[in-house]
Each structure stands twice: as C-alpha cells, then as structure tokens.
Design an enzyme around this catalytic site. Structure first.
Site, PDB file in Angstrom:
ATOM      1  CB  SER A  14      -0.916   0.002   1.231  1.00  0.00           C
ATOM      2  OG  SER A  14      -1.543   1.262   1.321  1.00  0.00           O
ATOM      3  CE  LYS A  15       3.085   3.123  -5.525  1.00  0.00           C
ATOM      4  NZ  LYS A  15       3.215   3.637  -6.875  1.00  0.00           N
ATOM      5  CE  LYS A  64     -12.496  -1.088   0.124  1.00  0.00           C
ATOM      6  NZ  LYS A  64     -12.522  -0.543  -1.233  1.00  0.00           N
ATOM      7  CG  ASP A 100     -13.618   2.853  -2.390  1.00  0.00           C
ATOM      8  OD1 ASP A 100     -12.501   3.396  -2.371  1.00  0.00           O
ATOM      9  OD2 ASP A 100     -13.852   1.757  -1.855  1.00  0.00           O
ATOM     10  N   GLY A 120     -18.469  -6.041 -14.482  1.00  0.00           N
ATOM     11  CA  GLY A 120     -18.146  -6.588 -13.169  1.00  0.00           C
ATOM     12  C   GLY A 120     -19.311  -6.365 -12.219  1.00  0.00           C
TER      13      GLY A 120
HETATM   14  P1  NDP Z   1     -14.642  -8.495  -6.201  1.00  0.00           P
HETATM   15  O1  NDP Z   1     -13.852  -9.697  -5.840  1.00  0.00           O
HETATM   16  O2  NDP Z   1     -15.709  -8.015  -5.272  1.00  0.00           O
HETATM   17  O3  NDP Z   1     -15.317  -8.727  -7.673  1.00  0.00           O
HETATM   18  C1  NDP Z   1     -14.580  -9.191  -8.732  1.00  0.00           C
HETATM   19  C2  NDP Z   1     -15.396  -9.042 -10.039  1.00  0.00           C
HETATM   20  O4  NDP Z   1     -14.495  -9.290 -11.124  1.00  0.00           O
HETATM   21  C3  NDP Z   1     -16.532 -10.041 -10.194  1.00  0.00           C
HETATM   22  O5  NDP Z   1     -17.589  -9.424 -10.902  1.00  0.00           O
HETATM   23  C4  NDP Z   1     -15.900 -11.157 -11.062  1.00  0.00           C
HETATM   24  O6  NDP Z   1     -16.831 -11.865 -11.859  1.00  0.00           O
HETATM   25  C5  NDP Z   1     -15.017 -10.329 -11.948  1.00  0.00           C
HETATM   26  N1  NDP Z   1     -13.883 -11.061 -12.498  1.00  0.00           N
HETATM   27  C6  NDP Z   1     -12.799 -11.531 -11.830  1.00  0.00           C
HETATM   28  N2  NDP Z   1     -11.935 -12.109 -12.703  1.00  0.00           N
HETATM   29  C7  NDP Z   1     -12.494 -11.982 -13.934  1.00  0.00           C
HETATM   30  C8  NDP Z   1     -12.076 -12.385 -15.247  1.00  0.00           C
HETATM   31  N3  NDP Z   1     -10.928 -13.028 -15.467  1.00  0.00           N
HETATM   32  N4  NDP Z   1     -12.880 -12.061 -16.293  1.00  0.00           N
HETATM   33  C9  NDP Z   1     -14.031 -11.403 -16.080  1.00  0.00           C
HETATM   34  N5  NDP Z   1     -14.498 -11.015 -14.873  1.00  0.00           N
HETATM   35  C10 NDP Z   1     -13.721 -11.309 -13.815  1.00  0.00           C
HETATM   36  O7  NDP Z   1     -13.559  -7.347  -6.474  1.00  0.00           O
HETATM   37  P2  NDP Z   1     -13.572  -5.797  -6.045  1.00  0.00           P
HETATM   38  O8  NDP Z   1     -14.763  -5.124  -6.614  1.00  0.00           O
HETATM   39  O9  NDP Z   1     -13.303  -5.691  -4.588  1.00  0.00           O
HETATM   40  O10 NDP Z   1     -12.233  -5.274  -6.781  1.00  0.00           O
HETATM   41  C11 NDP Z   1     -12.152  -5.271  -8.191  1.00  0.00           C
HETATM   42  C12 NDP Z   1     -10.931  -4.456  -8.638  1.00  0.00           C
HETATM   43  O11 NDP Z   1     -11.053  -3.098  -8.219  1.00  0.00           O
HETATM   44  C13 NDP Z   1      -9.592  -4.939  -8.062  1.00  0.00           C
HETATM   45  O12 NDP Z   1      -8.711  -5.042  -9.156  1.00  0.00           O
HETATM   46  C14 NDP Z   1      -9.176  -3.832  -7.113  1.00  0.00           C
HETATM   47  O13 NDP Z   1      -7.755  -3.699  -7.076  1.00  0.00           O
HETATM   48  C15 NDP Z   1      -9.819  -2.614  -7.750  1.00  0.00           C
HETATM   49  N6  NDP Z   1     -10.069  -1.457  -6.832  1.00  0.00           N
HETATM   50  C16 NDP Z   1      -9.526  -0.238  -7.105  1.00  0.00           C
HETATM   51  C17 NDP Z   1      -9.774   0.883  -6.298  1.00  0.00           C
HETATM   52  C18 NDP Z   1      -9.125   2.220  -6.612  1.00  0.00           C
HETATM   53  O14 NDP Z   1      -9.076   3.101  -5.729  1.00  0.00           O
HETATM   54  N7  NDP Z   1      -8.663   2.430  -7.810  1.00  0.00           N
HETATM   55  C19 NDP Z   1     -10.658   0.795  -5.097  1.00  0.00           C
HETATM   56  C20 NDP Z   1     -11.211  -0.524  -4.916  1.00  0.00           C
HETATM   57  C21 NDP Z   1     -10.923  -1.597  -5.758  1.00  0.00           C
HETATM   58  P3  NDP Z   1     -17.639 -13.175 -11.291  1.00  0.00           P
HETATM   59  O15 NDP Z   1     -18.817 -12.644 -10.510  1.00  0.00           O
HETATM   60  O16 NDP Z   1     -18.046 -13.901 -12.526  1.00  0.00           O
HETATM   61  O17 NDP Z   1     -16.666 -13.939 -10.430  1.00  0.00           O
END
Ligand code: NDP
Length: 256
Positions: A14-15, A64, A100, A120
């Site tokens: 984490s940064k 969270k 967020d 997603g």
């Molecule tokens: P979750 O684990 O809650 O959800 C993951 C989602 O991604 C699901 O819809 C899942 O689909 C889908 N998914 C995972 N792998 C694949 C794939 N290979 N192909 C297609 N769909 C896929 O994750 P979060 O919402 O907690 O986090 C998601 C991303 O957001 C992370 O990369 C995280 O780092 C980023 N993030 C960034 C933030 C920022 O400040 N920029 C803040 C918070 C999060 P399924 O339902 O089919 O499994």
C-alpha cells in the site's frame, strides 16, 4: 501523537502511508502519523482500532463489509453501499464512511457522458452503481448480478449491445494476468461507439490497451485512488483543505 492506519490483507504494497504522511507534513501536522496494519480477521477491526488508540483509518480489501457492520455509526452513501473504507473517531464514537464511489466520480468529472456500462458485479461495481443509477451491468457469471435489483443486468451470454459512452471495468481481470474483462468481440463492438474506457486497476491493462486501439479516452484507477484519498484526508483533519493541493501531493507519491 495522532495515529492513522490502513487495514487490509495484504497491505504491504500500500502506498497510503506515503500519500497521507506527505499531506500531514504539508499542513504542519507533525504529531500525525499514518501506518499500515495487516489485519487477518476482519471481525477484529474495531477491537484493534480501539486497542491501538487510532484516530482514523482507511479500510481496504477484504475488510470493508466488516467495517460497515461493526462501526458505531455509518454516514452518507456508505449506508446504501453497505461497505466502509474510512473510519474516523469522533467524540468517542467510530464513524464509518465510503469515499470510493465519490472518488471515482471526481476522477472523471471532466468527462461528458450519458449511457454507462459497468463491467463486473463485485464490491467496486456495487459502490459505483449507486453513483450511476442508470448504468447497465455486465458480468461474467449470473450469481453476483442478483445484487443489482435496480439495474439492467447481463451476462456475456445474453448481453444486448447498445451504445454506451462510458465503459467502466471494475473486475480484477488484468490485475495480475492478461485477461480482458469480457470477450474481445463484445468489447470491440462496445468500443466502436464509446467515448471513454475507465479502469479501477492502477496500471495499464489489456482492457485499456484494446480501448486505445479504438481511440477512446482511457483512464486507469490511480485518479480514483487519489480522490478517494483526498476525501478521507478531509475527514481525518478537522479543517478545510485545499483539495487540489492534496490531490497533487498524493499524485506525486503514486507516480514516484
Ligand atoms: P470483487 O472480488 O468483489 O469482484 C470481482 C469481479 O471481477 C466479479 O464481478 C468477477 O466476476 C469479476 N472477475 C474476476 N476475474 C475476472 C475475469 N478473469 N474475467 C471477467 N471477470 C472477472 O472485487 P472488487 O470489486 O473488490 O475489486 C475489483 C478491482 O477493483 C480490483 O482489481 C481492485 O484492485 C480494484 N479497486 C480499485 C480501487 C481504486 O481506488 N482504484 C478501489 C477498490 C478496488 P464473477 O462474478 O463472474 O466472479
């Protein structure tokens, strides 16, 4: 000394400590210090917060929802999202917020769009769906789509393509692999008519690379990280901040 921290698992990458400490320094808050706390059991988040006598904390994956359930009071949009990414001690009570979704909206405030598609259906998609009430949701599988009762939802198999100006990737596809968040043909058809492709992942992903080929304006998740941080910083200090200045300081850390 006022102690601040980020709770997560993992958290070593984490940064956030550098992002907040540089801002505390700028505002001469020399007795404020922000650290990292690896928390394995989310259920203990409030016990640890109290034990360490913390004044404020950021909460990241996967805690969270625990933070939302355990705080003394939830304020603002966190009530709808049912997830908390910011804890603040206020008059002996721990208050939970979610910055967020607002951080994301702030990061694209210069964009001009009407129709939005969120790819997603996880925690981040849920948070954003409260800011984009008319967005459609596209997910790889069916199960998580049940959480989006007020939106039109699709899986890859039944997706009816229409014109979307803004396409947001909230999946973790491309985080540590070369995956696209949806089949290439679907994305190519979407990109033909879209204006913006935005990712919540901080680095360039296959999704962004493909969107670039279609001359879309693209953005990764680093601005979202900055603006959700600015909103948290504002809650950690009890005076008015210069948001632009804080954002620039946080950006300098992320880019270094
Ligand atoms: P979750 O684990 O809650 O959800 C993951 C989602 O991604 C699901 O819809 C899942 O689909 C889908 N998914 C995972 N792998 C694949 C794939 N290979 N192909 C297609 N769909 C896929 O994750 P979060 O919402 O907690 O986090 C998601 C991303 O957001 C992370 O990369 C995280 O780092 C980023 N993030 C960034 C933030 C920022 O400040 N920029 C803040 C918070 C999060 P399924 O339902 O089919 O499994």
């Amino acid at each position: 000394m006022k102690l601040f921290t980020i709770f997560g698992n993992p958290v070593t990458h984490s940064k956030s400590p550098r992002m907040y400490n540089i801002c505390f320094k700028k505002y001469n808050l020399n007795d404020y210090c922000y650290t990292r706390t690896l928390l394995e059991d989310g259920e203990k988040i409030i016990d640890v917060f109290k034990k360490l006598k913390i004044s404020g904390a950021s909460v990241t994956v996967p805690h969270k929802e625990w933070a939302y359930r355990l705080v003394d009071e939830v304020r603002g949009i966190a009530k709808e999202i049912k997830a908390v990414n910011c804890l603040v001690m206020e008059n002996g009570k721990i208050i939970g917020y979610n910055t967020d979704a607002e951080g994301f909206v702030e990061s694209i405030k210069e964009f001009n769009y009407e129709n939005v598609l969120i790819i997603g259906a996880g925690g981040t998609a849920k948070a954003l769906s409260f800011m984009f009430k008319n967005a459609d949701i596209l997910n790889r599988s069916e199960k998580r789509l049940r959480d989006f009762k007020n939106h039109k939802t699709f899986t890859w198999g039944n997706f009816e393509i229409k014109n979307y100006d803004l396409i947001i990737n909230t999946t973790s596809a491309g985080l540590n692999d070369d995956n696209l968040p949806a089949p290439k043909e679907i994305l190519e058809n979407l990109f033909k008519n879209a204006k913006y492709a935005v990712d919540v992942i901080y680095h360039e992903t296959p999704f962004q690379k493909l969107a670039k080929k279609y001359n879309l304006k693209i953005k990764d998740g680093s601005d979202m990280l900055v603006y959700q941080g600015v909103l948290q910083f504002e809650k950690f200090v009890d005076f008015e901040i210069n948001k632009k200045e804080v954002a620039n300081l946080m950006k300098s850390v992320i880019l270094s």
